[in-house]
Design a protein around this motif. Sequence first.
Motif, mmCIF file in Angstrom:
data_model
loop_
_atom_site.group_PDB
_atom_site.id
_atom_site.type_symbol
_atom_site.label_atom_id
_atom_site.label_comp_id
_atom_site.label_asym_id
_atom_site.label_seq_id
_atom_site.Cartn_x
_atom_site.Cartn_y
_atom_site.Cartn_z
ATOM 1 N N ALA A 25 0.825 -1.205 0.000
ATOM 2 C CA ALA A 25 0.000 0.000 0.000
ATOM 3 C C ALA A 25 0.860 1.257 0.000
ATOM 4 O O ALA A 25 0.593 2.210 -0.758
ATOM 5 C CB ALA A 25 -0.925 -0.003 1.214
ATOM 6 N N ARG A 59 2.592 1.626 -3.445
ATOM 7 C CA ARG A 59 1.686 2.108 -4.493
ATOM 8 C C ARG A 59 1.403 3.590 -4.334
ATOM 9 O O ARG A 59 1.294 4.324 -5.313
ATOM 10 C CB ARG A 59 0.354 1.343 -4.449
ATOM 11 N N THR A 60 1.264 4.007 -3.062
ATOM 12 C CA THR A 60 0.871 5.396 -2.790
ATOM 13 C C THR A 60 1.808 5.981 -1.748
ATOM 14 O O THR A 60 1.499 6.024 -0.545
ATOM 15 C CB THR A 60 -0.585 5.454 -2.281
ATOM 16 N N ALA A 96 2.409 8.846 -0.900
ATOM 17 C CA ALA A 96 1.855 9.986 -0.181
ATOM 18 C C ALA A 96 1.154 9.588 1.112
ATOM 19 O O ALA A 96 0.899 10.441 1.971
ATOM 20 C CB ALA A 96 0.874 10.743 -1.083
ATOM 21 N N LEU A 97 0.862 8.294 1.258
ATOM 22 C CA LEU A 97 0.238 7.838 2.507
ATOM 23 C C LEU A 97 1.098 8.170 3.717
ATOM 24 O O LEU A 97 0.585 8.441 4.801
ATOM 25 C CB LEU A 97 -0.005 6.326 2.453
ATOM 26 N N SER A 123 0.181 11.520 4.887
ATOM 27 C CA SER A 123 -1.255 11.791 5.100
ATOM 28 C C SER A 123 -1.851 10.743 6.023
ATOM 29 O O SER A 123 -2.934 10.207 5.771
ATOM 30 C CB SER A 123 -1.998 11.815 3.759
#
Length: 368
Positions: free
Chosen positions: A263, A266-267, A269-270, A273
């Motif tokens: 996860a 893939r992202t 920016a998590l 955030s």
Amino acid sequence: MVAVSSGKPSVYDVATAAGVSTASVSRYFRSPGKLSAATRTRIGQAVDRLGYLPSGAARGLAERRTGMVGLYSFSQHEPDELERSVHGQPGTVERITESGRPPCLFPLFSDEVLRGVELECTLRRLPLVVGWQDTEDRGVDLDDIAGRGDGVIVLPSTVSDDHLRRLSRHKPVVLVSQPVPDGIAASSVSVDNQGGVREVTTHLADDHGARSFWYAGSTQGAEFEARFRGFEGALRERGLPVPAEPFVGTGSRSLTIEAVRAAFARTPALATSLPDAIVCSSDQTALGVLFVLAELGIQVPTQVAVTGFDGIDAGHVSEPPLTTVRQPMDELGREAVSLLQQHLADDAVPGSVVLPVTLVLRRSCGCP
């Protein structure tokens, strides 16, 4: 002289030698007070003369009971635990530097329930037969366990409702951590799953000011559905947003580690955030989340709080120690044995028992 069969003496040989029924021989070993002194003497003399040793199978033939409790569990083994360890050459001592590998998890939920079953069986002097099967059909079939016992204790997500329905027509059944499906004459023992997760979510929101949440772990099966309802209910009561779906939907620690890594990969920016708190459906899931967050340099609880459910020992020694909802796992096992014995004694289904849970506050939620 009374003729007996050659080879190992049987319950029938003792009954013939003593001039009594096989049921009387069985009572001699299990409930001698129900026999007259004269009958006890005759059976005792026959037992000594023949060198007979009673077995559960022999008692079962005599009384249609074996006295044995069956326990059917699911496998909580991590995938790498099924492989045998590779050892070095005899006479050598290998040196390794190990880092980045999470420690083995033991005991887990099913282990603690088994411990409770064992304790209660020990106190009641009941033999116990145990089996399990995983999703790849490794292990034994439920019928192999049920066929050896007077009744069977079944842990969740191990067999279909149809299978349980057929079994319950012939054997007393106690379900652990799952409701009794319609049309099944069985007892159950479970815990307050919904109330436990509601309480830990309330603590995060009211005592630590958390306003944004992720949910991690399974929502499949009655116990996990109830935990998510508790999470959802606490947020709705406070007008806080409810995640549309779990951040990751895995259960075991190893699968959670893989899913959380994927996860964040893939992202990316998590990582910037994050929510205020991640509520996990089990301690195994929470420990997997903690492991990956530490890999990424994310501080718990400074940047995000993490909580679990179960109360396994590994959560006490994690870094940081894991805030969790502790369920009385050993008591689940002990109560299951009690319900099973009550069913056998009364020839009636005792009903269902719900045990309370405890919120254990540690550093992963921000408590001292």
